[in-house]
Design a protein around this motif. Structure first.
Motif, PDB file in Angstrom:
ATOM      1  N   GLU A 199       0.807  -1.214   0.000  1.00 22.39           N
ATOM      2  CA  GLU A 199       0.000   0.000   0.000  1.00 22.39           C
ATOM      3  C   GLU A 199       0.845   1.271   0.000  1.00 22.39           C
ATOM      4  O   GLU A 199       0.313   2.372   0.167  1.00 22.39           O
ATOM      5  CB  GLU A 199      -0.924   0.022   1.226  1.00 22.39           C
ATOM      6  CG  GLU A 199      -1.928  -1.127   1.294  1.00 22.39           C
ATOM      7  CD  GLU A 199      -1.315  -2.412   1.818  1.00 22.39           C
ATOM      8  OE1 GLU A 199      -0.211  -2.341   2.399  1.00 22.39           O
ATOM      9  OE2 GLU A 199      -1.920  -3.472   1.630  1.00 22.39           O
ATOM     10  N   ARG A 248       4.199   8.106   4.669  1.00 22.33           N
ATOM     11  CA  ARG A 248       2.799   8.545   4.702  1.00 22.33           C
ATOM     12  C   ARG A 248       2.427   9.021   6.099  1.00 22.33           C
ATOM     13  O   ARG A 248       1.773  10.060   6.269  1.00 22.33           O
ATOM     14  CB  ARG A 248       1.877   7.402   4.278  1.00 22.33           C
ATOM     15  CG  ARG A 248       0.401   7.805   4.169  1.00 22.33           C
ATOM     16  CD  ARG A 248      -0.511   6.607   4.042  1.00 22.33           C
ATOM     17  NE  ARG A 248      -0.569   5.841   5.274  1.00 22.33           N
ATOM     18  CZ  ARG A 248      -0.300   4.535   5.356  1.00 22.33           C
ATOM     19  NH1 ARG A 248       0.043   3.847   4.286  1.00 22.33           N
ATOM     20  NH2 ARG A 248      -0.373   3.909   6.525  1.00 22.33           N
ATOM     21  N   LYS A 274     -18.075   5.944   0.621  1.00 22.04           N
ATOM     22  CA  LYS A 274     -17.039   5.532   1.569  1.00 22.04           C
ATOM     23  C   LYS A 274     -15.800   6.412   1.528  1.00 22.04           C
ATOM     24  O   LYS A 274     -15.324   6.883   2.556  1.00 22.04           O
ATOM     25  CB  LYS A 274     -16.656   4.072   1.292  1.00 22.04           C
ATOM     26  CG  LYS A 274     -15.680   3.492   2.301  1.00 22.04           C
ATOM     27  CD  LYS A 274     -15.458   2.020   2.034  1.00 22.04           C
ATOM     28  CE  LYS A 274     -14.506   1.416   3.056  1.00 22.04           C
ATOM     29  NZ  LYS A 274     -14.255  -0.014   2.804  1.00 22.04           N
ATOM     30  N   ASN A 275     -15.237   6.651   0.333  1.00 16.21           N
ATOM     31  CA  ASN A 275     -13.984   7.390   0.271  1.00 16.21           C
ATOM     32  C   ASN A 275     -14.197   8.902   0.272  1.00 16.21           C
ATOM     33  O   ASN A 275     -13.263   9.661   0.081  1.00 16.21           O
ATOM     34  CB  ASN A 275     -13.161   6.977  -0.957  1.00 16.21           C
ATOM     35  CG  ASN A 275     -11.670   6.996  -0.656  1.00 16.21           C
ATOM     36  OD1 ASN A 275     -11.256   6.557   0.409  1.00 16.21           O
ATOM     37  ND2 ASN A 275     -10.873   7.502  -1.578  1.00 16.21           N
ATOM     38  N   GLN A 276     -15.456   9.349   0.467  1.00 18.66           N
ATOM     39  CA  GLN A 276     -15.732  10.776   0.595  1.00 18.66           C
ATOM     40  C   GLN A 276     -15.929  11.179   2.054  1.00 18.66           C
ATOM     41  O   GLN A 276     -16.096  12.346   2.363  1.00 18.66           O
ATOM     42  CB  GLN A 276     -16.985  11.146  -0.214  1.00 18.66           C
ATOM     43  CG  GLN A 276     -16.858  10.873  -1.703  1.00 18.66           C
ATOM     44  CD  GLN A 276     -15.718  11.641  -2.336  1.00 18.66           C
ATOM     45  OE1 GLN A 276     -15.532  12.819  -2.059  1.00 18.66           O
ATOM     46  NE2 GLN A 276     -14.946  10.972  -3.180  1.00 18.66           N
ATOM     47  N   LYS A 334      -5.680  14.360   2.122  1.00 19.01           N
ATOM     48  CA  LYS A 334      -5.847  13.786   0.780  1.00 19.01           C
ATOM     49  C   LYS A 334      -5.341  14.742  -0.294  1.00 19.01           C
ATOM     50  O   LYS A 334      -4.681  14.325  -1.255  1.00 19.01           O
ATOM     51  CB  LYS A 334      -7.317  13.435   0.538  1.00 19.01           C
ATOM     52  CG  LYS A 334      -7.799  12.223   1.323  1.00 19.01           C
ATOM     53  CD  LYS A 334      -9.269  11.941   1.072  1.00 19.01           C
ATOM     54  CE  LYS A 334      -9.514  11.471  -0.338  1.00 19.01           C
ATOM     55  NZ  LYS A 334     -10.939  11.106  -0.553  1.00 19.01           N
ATOM     56  N   HIS A 392      -1.980  10.512  -6.486  1.00 20.67           N
ATOM     57  CA  HIS A 392      -2.497   9.352  -5.749  1.00 20.67           C
ATOM     58  C   HIS A 392      -3.638   9.746  -4.807  1.00 20.67           C
ATOM     59  O   HIS A 392      -3.548  10.738  -4.084  1.00 20.67           O
ATOM     60  CB  HIS A 392      -1.364   8.714  -4.943  1.00 20.67           C
ATOM     61  CG  HIS A 392      -1.772   7.488  -4.200  1.00 20.67           C
ATOM     62  ND1 HIS A 392      -1.704   6.227  -4.749  1.00 20.67           N
ATOM     63  CD2 HIS A 392      -2.265   7.320  -2.946  1.00 20.67           C
ATOM     64  CE1 HIS A 392      -2.120   5.342  -3.867  1.00 20.67           C
ATOM     65  NE2 HIS A 392      -2.470   5.974  -2.763  1.00 20.67           N
ATOM     66  N   ALA A 419      -5.496   8.805  -1.566  1.00 22.71           N
ATOM     67  CA  ALA A 419      -5.282   7.987  -0.374  1.00 22.71           C
ATOM     68  C   ALA A 419      -6.596   7.423   0.143  1.00 22.71           C
ATOM     69  O   ALA A 419      -7.649   8.061   0.053  1.00 22.71           O
ATOM     70  CB  ALA A 419      -4.608   8.821   0.711  1.00 22.71           C
ATOM     71  N   SER A 420      -6.534   6.227   0.697  1.00 25.23           N
ATOM     72  CA  SER A 420      -7.703   5.581   1.284  1.00 25.23           C
ATOM     73  C   SER A 420      -8.105   6.276   2.576  1.00 25.23           C
ATOM     74  O   SER A 420      -7.273   6.496   3.465  1.00 25.23           O
ATOM     75  CB  SER A 420      -7.382   4.109   1.566  1.00 25.23           C
ATOM     76  OG  SER A 420      -8.266   3.566   2.523  1.00 25.23           O
ATOM     77  N   VAL A 421      -9.389   6.618   2.687  1.00 26.06           N
ATOM     78  CA  VAL A 421      -9.884   7.249   3.913  1.00 26.06           C
ATOM     79  C   VAL A 421      -9.704   6.316   5.104  1.00 26.06           C
ATOM     80  O   VAL A 421      -9.328   6.744   6.198  1.00 26.06           O
ATOM     81  CB  VAL A 421     -11.367   7.649   3.748  1.00 26.06           C
ATOM     82  CG1 VAL A 421     -11.967   8.058   5.091  1.00 26.06           C
ATOM     83  CG2 VAL A 421     -11.495   8.796   2.754  1.00 26.06           C
ATOM     84  N   HIS A 422      -9.955   5.033   4.900  1.00 23.57           N
ATOM     85  CA  HIS A 422      -9.797   4.057   5.985  1.00 23.57           C
ATOM     86  C   HIS A 422      -8.362   4.074   6.516  1.00 23.57           C
ATOM     87  O   HIS A 422      -8.136   4.076   7.736  1.00 23.57           O
ATOM     88  CB  HIS A 422     -10.155   2.658   5.476  1.00 23.57           C
ATOM     89  CG  HIS A 422      -9.941   1.575   6.484  1.00 23.57           C
ATOM     90  ND1 HIS A 422     -10.796   1.354   7.545  1.00 23.57           N
ATOM     91  CD2 HIS A 422      -8.939   0.651   6.607  1.00 23.57           C
ATOM     92  CE1 HIS A 422     -10.349   0.341   8.272  1.00 23.57           C
ATOM     93  NE2 HIS A 422      -9.229  -0.099   7.731  1.00 23.57           N
ATOM     94  N   THR A 423      -7.396   4.103   5.607  1.00 21.28           N
ATOM     95  CA  THR A 423      -5.987   4.135   6.013  1.00 21.28           C
ATOM     96  C   THR A 423      -5.656   5.427   6.743  1.00 21.28           C
ATOM     97  O   THR A 423      -4.962   5.420   7.772  1.00 21.28           O
ATOM     98  CB  THR A 423      -5.080   3.983   4.783  1.00 21.28           C
ATOM     99  OG1 THR A 423      -5.348   2.722   4.153  1.00 21.28           O
ATOM    100  CG2 THR A 423      -3.611   4.036   5.168  1.00 21.28           C
TER     101      THR A 423
END
Length: 255
Positions: free
Chosen positions: A34, A179, A207-209, A219, A230, A232-236
């Protein structure tokens, strides 16, 4: 590069390594699956953002240009090519097993590792191995041989095999520390602006918003300092913010 004492520094079970076994902690970028493809450079004190990016972030996030130039410097330090942020754990016994294996696992090799650094890592691990660029077209990549100008017990391997042998003990436990440094930089500037170090969990949006203004800032920053913008995943990022928040609490830096 850092070396761990197996009796005191092993992460989970320090007494389980045999006396002649130990781990080293070399720096390596882009190891985790990732890992964000950050644009690494010699940023120094100039910062990672262009003036246009500073203006764009100021307009989008209601931050002052002074705050964003400070963020630019912090992000630049995080992504400076000389910053050794990602220290991966490589244990001698595991490298030895890979060397002796006729079938190495199919893992992504580290193409940034050259023969000079690979030889230095084997030396740090106390293994008598000589890495060469290519053993020859007639040799298989996992072949080894003893050469005349090396000690009799020297194992010579190709750079391709060295890259597959000198892998982290467990990729799943490795983090994209650059990161995390970028996230921490954003959190510092957010604190300076009076923002809470938190995020939202509104399930009514995609989800990613989700995430709130801190995640929106992070982000945007990651998109500006990574290849191909890139996303980035919100969860991450939520997990990263939790980790940074814990660090700030331990340091007494939260209001």
């Amino acid at each position: 590069m850092t070396q761990q004492n197996p009796k005191t520094d092993s992460a989970d079970h320090p007494s389980q390594l045999p006396p002649d076994d130990y781990s080293i902690l070399p720096h390596r970028d882009h190891v985790t699956q990732e890992a964000i493809p950050f644009i690494l450079a010699d940023y120094g004190d100039d910062g990672a953002f262009s003036e246009q990016q500073v203006s764009t972030l100021a307009e989008r996030h209601n931050l002052s240009e002074t705050q964003l130039r400070e963020l630019s410097r912090l992000v630049g330090y995080s992504l400076d090519i000389d910053t050794e942020a990602n220290l991966i754990k490589i244990t001698r016994s595991k490298v030895q097993r890979r060397l002796n294996s006729s079938r190495l696992p199919k893992v992504r090799g580290d193409n940034s590792l050259d023969a000079t650094e690979a030889n230095a890592l084997f030396k740090s691990l106390g293994l008598v191995v000589s890495v060469v660029e290519d053993l020859g077209d007639s040799e298989r990549n996992d072949a080894s041989e003893t050469v005349a100008n090396e000690p009799p017990n020297t194992t010579t391997i190709s750079l391709d095999k060295a890259r597959r042998v000198l892998q982290p003990d467990d990729r799943r436990k490795e983090r994209d520390s650059r990161r995390l440094l970028v996230v921490e930089s954003c959190c510092y500037v957010a604190l300076d602006a009076g923002w809470p170090i938190t995020y939202t969990t509104d399930s009514s949006v995609e989800k990613n918003q989700r995430g709130g203004r801190l995640i929106a800032l992070i982000k945007d920053v990651i998109g500006m300092v990574s290849h191909k913008g890139h996303v980035a995943s919100v969860h991450t990022l939520k997990a990263d913010i939790e980790m940074v928040r814990s660090r700030l609490e331990m340091r007494g830096e939260l209001p």
